[in-house]
Scaffold this motif. Structure first.
Motif, mmCIF file in Angstrom:
data_model
loop_
_atom_site.group_PDB
_atom_site.id
_atom_site.type_symbol
_atom_site.label_atom_id
_atom_site.label_comp_id
_atom_site.label_asym_id
_atom_site.label_seq_id
_atom_site.Cartn_x
_atom_site.Cartn_y
_atom_site.Cartn_z
ATOM 1 N N TYR A 129 42.796 36.757 28.503
ATOM 2 C CA TYR A 129 43.299 36.887 27.075
ATOM 3 C C TYR A 129 42.213 37.775 26.265
ATOM 4 N N TRP A 130 41.076 36.942 26.120
ATOM 5 C CA TRP A 130 39.878 37.684 25.380
ATOM 6 C C TRP A 130 39.470 39.024 25.739
ATOM 7 N N SER A 131 39.412 39.400 27.075
ATOM 8 C CA SER A 131 38.949 40.513 27.704
ATOM 9 C C SER A 131 40.094 41.673 27.098
ATOM 10 N N LEU A 132 41.265 41.240 27.313
ATOM 11 C CA LEU A 132 42.554 42.402 26.698
ATOM 12 C C LEU A 132 42.223 42.639 25.296
ATOM 13 N N ARG A 133 41.987 41.404 24.192
ATOM 14 C CA ARG A 133 41.764 41.755 23.008
ATOM 15 C C ARG A 133 40.616 42.405 22.848
ATOM 16 N N ALA A 134 39.503 42.416 23.484
ATOM 17 C CA ALA A 134 38.202 43.114 23.371
ATOM 18 C C ALA A 134 38.461 44.679 23.931
ATOM 19 N N SER A 185 35.117 36.783 31.801
ATOM 20 C CA SER A 185 35.362 35.270 31.970
ATOM 21 C C SER A 185 36.678 34.903 31.250
ATOM 22 N N GLY A 186 37.211 35.583 30.715
ATOM 23 C CA GLY A 186 38.690 35.157 29.947
ATOM 24 C C GLY A 186 39.642 36.479 29.902
ATOM 25 N N GLN A 188 55.068 37.004 38.585
ATOM 26 C CA GLN A 188 54.497 37.435 39.880
ATOM 27 C C GLN A 188 53.535 36.461 40.540
ATOM 28 N N ILE A 189 52.545 36.054 39.480
ATOM 29 C CA ILE A 189 51.425 35.150 39.960
ATOM 30 C C ILE A 189 51.166 33.899 39.300
ATOM 31 N N GLU A 190 50.271 33.167 39.489
ATOM 32 C CA GLU A 190 49.830 32.296 38.444
ATOM 33 C C GLU A 190 48.664 32.834 37.855
ATOM 34 N N VAL A 191 48.736 32.983 36.697
ATOM 35 C CA VAL A 191 47.841 33.492 35.780
ATOM 36 C C VAL A 191 46.320 32.763 35.883
ATOM 37 N N GLY A 192 46.704 31.642 35.698
ATOM 38 C CA GLY A 192 45.241 30.602 35.709
ATOM 39 C C GLY A 192 44.426 30.412 36.780
ATOM 40 N N SER A 193 45.135 30.866 37.789
ATOM 41 C CA SER A 193 44.209 30.577 39.270
ATOM 42 C C SER A 193 44.199 31.654 40.196
ATOM 43 N N GLU A 194 44.899 32.938 39.892
ATOM 44 C CA GLU A 194 45.216 33.953 41.129
ATOM 45 C C GLU A 194 44.659 35.036 40.155
ATOM 46 N N VAL A 195 43.966 35.271 39.262
ATOM 47 C CA VAL A 195 43.022 36.184 38.478
ATOM 48 C C VAL A 195 41.784 35.859 38.536
ATOM 49 N N GLY A 196 40.926 36.726 39.152
ATOM 50 C CA GLY A 196 39.627 36.790 39.230
ATOM 51 C C GLY A 196 38.800 37.278 38.078
ATOM 52 N N SER A 197 37.503 36.946 38.163
ATOM 53 C CA SER A 197 36.713 37.927 36.995
ATOM 54 C C SER A 197 36.441 39.082 37.312
ATOM 55 N N GLU A 198 36.461 39.627 38.395
ATOM 56 C CA GLU A 198 36.197 41.106 38.618
ATOM 57 C C GLU A 198 37.402 41.811 39.074
#
Length: 470
Positions: free
Chosen positions: A224-229, A221-222, A247-257
């Protein structure tokens, strides 16, 4: 002949006619109906009588009489405290002093401990010599220990733990140093001991595993917090987001999977201590889109992120993104949010970094300062133009160190974190604007292709394979 007539409504029935039945007597009267009739007045009188009876039988409103807590004299209070049931404000101390009896004989002299074992840590600006001296060590021994530790070629940092043993006091009251043990680094332990020839030092090497640390996980779901977890510290998570933003727009080009991979410099001692360094590799396996394999590589004397996994061009290409303006975790992202002060939904036009008061703020990229001053609810703000209709702004600063019109380089100090303007606490509000319109800072990057020697492609890919096999 018989005659009949109709009796009036108020006539008294005669000749055996039966009167209508009367309602049974009851104390319960509905005061909402048949107002001011005899039955209504009787019900009101009953209510007033019951209310008066209750008031007459009710207790008074004055305070209830009570006894005063008995106060113990000092010996009694001490007795209660000793069994743990004394007053809380006295701490309910336990243990009673034992008074001497006639069988007690005074000692001619008090015994002295032959040695004292202590443990302490170095404070800011402290030295090993001063630490030993203030704990009772002799001045000559403390100076000798400091000289021996200095000869090891290591600088002791604040927080270094030191265990030491002091011997029998000398004539002046100071104790000689018998043993000192401390950690002079992740890979070195120093042990000093007193002998016939004075203090001697022994270096104990500690094996250190310097294999890089690899962290993997799913975005969920997020990011940054997945990285921290997954185990990434705030600095590593921020570096990873910055690498992806080249390289990419992190806010829109990164999916939950999507699945992420981080590789960090790491050093782990055989005794269990571990220290992590900067990010070396940032990978992202995307469910939609080509995967990213970003390697930190020095080209032209600068460390930049190379896309080592680009399939269309075997040569690694370079794309530099903005530098995070402060080393702190992201506490609020770009988009709609409930404003913490105004308490209604409104667009959040940047990202917030949960930095501490006074932390340094640096320029995200090369540019020229357009504004440096008060900006209403943004408080103290610096705005920098970077060319190509791109600007960055830094708000709620406590102090600014640049002036309008001055040129700044990427990473140059421009001010310090504060809480000026419409702010609930110290933080940095960072915005990026294109043609005057706020855009997501996660997706901003300065696209250019730096010259990279094609002959290094094999070495770069070999480095990636080595890191992923860590």
């Amino acid at each position: 002949m018989f005659h009949s007539r109709v009796l009036p409504a108020d006539a008294v029935p005669v000749f055996g006619l039966r009167a209508p039945p009367r309602a049974p007597f009851s104390l319960v009267v509905d005061l909402g109906g048949d107002l001011f009739s005899r039955r209504w007045w009787r019900g009101l009188g009953t209510l007033l009588a019951l209310t008066g009876a209750v008031a007459a039988l009710a207790p008074g409103l004055e305070p209830l009489a009570g006894g005063r807590t008995a106060e113990f004299d000092e010996p009694a209070a001490e007795q209660w405290d000793s069994v743990g049931i004394g007053a809380l404000d006295g701490g309910a101390k336990t243990g009673l002093p034992m008074a001497e009896t006639a069988a007690v004989k005074p000692l001619a002299e008090a015994p002295v401990r032959t040695s004292v074992a202590l443990f302490a840590t170095l404070g800011p600006g402290d030295t090993i010599g001063r630490l030993l001296a203030r704990n009772g060590a002799g001045g000559a021994d403390a100076a000798q220990v400091e000289a021996l530790v200095h000869s090891a070629g290591r600088t002791l940092t604040p927080g270094t733990a030191v265990s030491f043993t002091l011997g029998l006091p000398l004539a002046g009251g100071a104790r000689p140093v018998e043993r000192v043990s401390l950690r002079a680094g992740l890979d070195l332990k120093l042990e000093l001991a007193a002998g016939a020839d004075g203090l001697t030092m022994t270096r104990v090497a500690i094996p250190v595993d310097r294999r890089p640390l690899r962290i993997r996980g799913r975005v969920g779901s997020g990011l940054y917090w997945s990285l921290r977890a997954a185990g990434a510290n705030p600095a590593a998570a921020a570096q990873y987001l910055q690498a992806l933003a080249t390289q990419i727009e992190v806010g829109s080009e990164v999916g939950s999977e999507d699945r992420f991979t981080l590789v960090l410099e790491s050093a782990r001692a055989a005794t269990g201590e571990q220290v992590t360094g900067p990010l070396l590799y940032a990978g992202l396996d995307r469910a939609v889109g080509s995967p990213l394999q970003l390697l930190r590589w020095r080209t032209g004397g600068q460390a930049q992120w190379l896309d080592a996994g680009n399939a269309s061009d075997p040569r690694p290409r370079v794309s530099s993104g903005i530098t995070w303006p402060v080393q702190a975790p992201i506490t609020s992202t770009f988009g709609m949010r409930l404003h913490p002060i105004l308490r209604f939904l409104r667009p959040h036009k940047g990202i917030d970094f949960g930095a501490h008061w006074g932390q340094p703020i640096v320029a995200a990229a090369d540019g020229q300062v357009e504004r440096a001053g008060w900006a209403g609810g943004y408080g103290q703000q610096v705005r920098i133009a970077h060319g190509g209709s791109l600007e960055t702004s830094y708000s709620h600063m406590s102090r600014m160190v640049v002036a309008p019109g001055s040129a700044v380089r990427q990473g140059q100090l421009i001010g310090y974190v504060g809480t000026t303007g419409l702010s609930t606490g110290p933080h940095l509000h960072f915005e990026t604007l294109r043609n005057g319109v706020a855009v997501n800072p996660m997706g901003v990057r300065f696209v250019h292709v730096a010259a990279v020697d094609p002959g290094q492609a094999a070495a770069i890919r070999a480095r990636v394979r080595a890191l992923l096999g860590a």
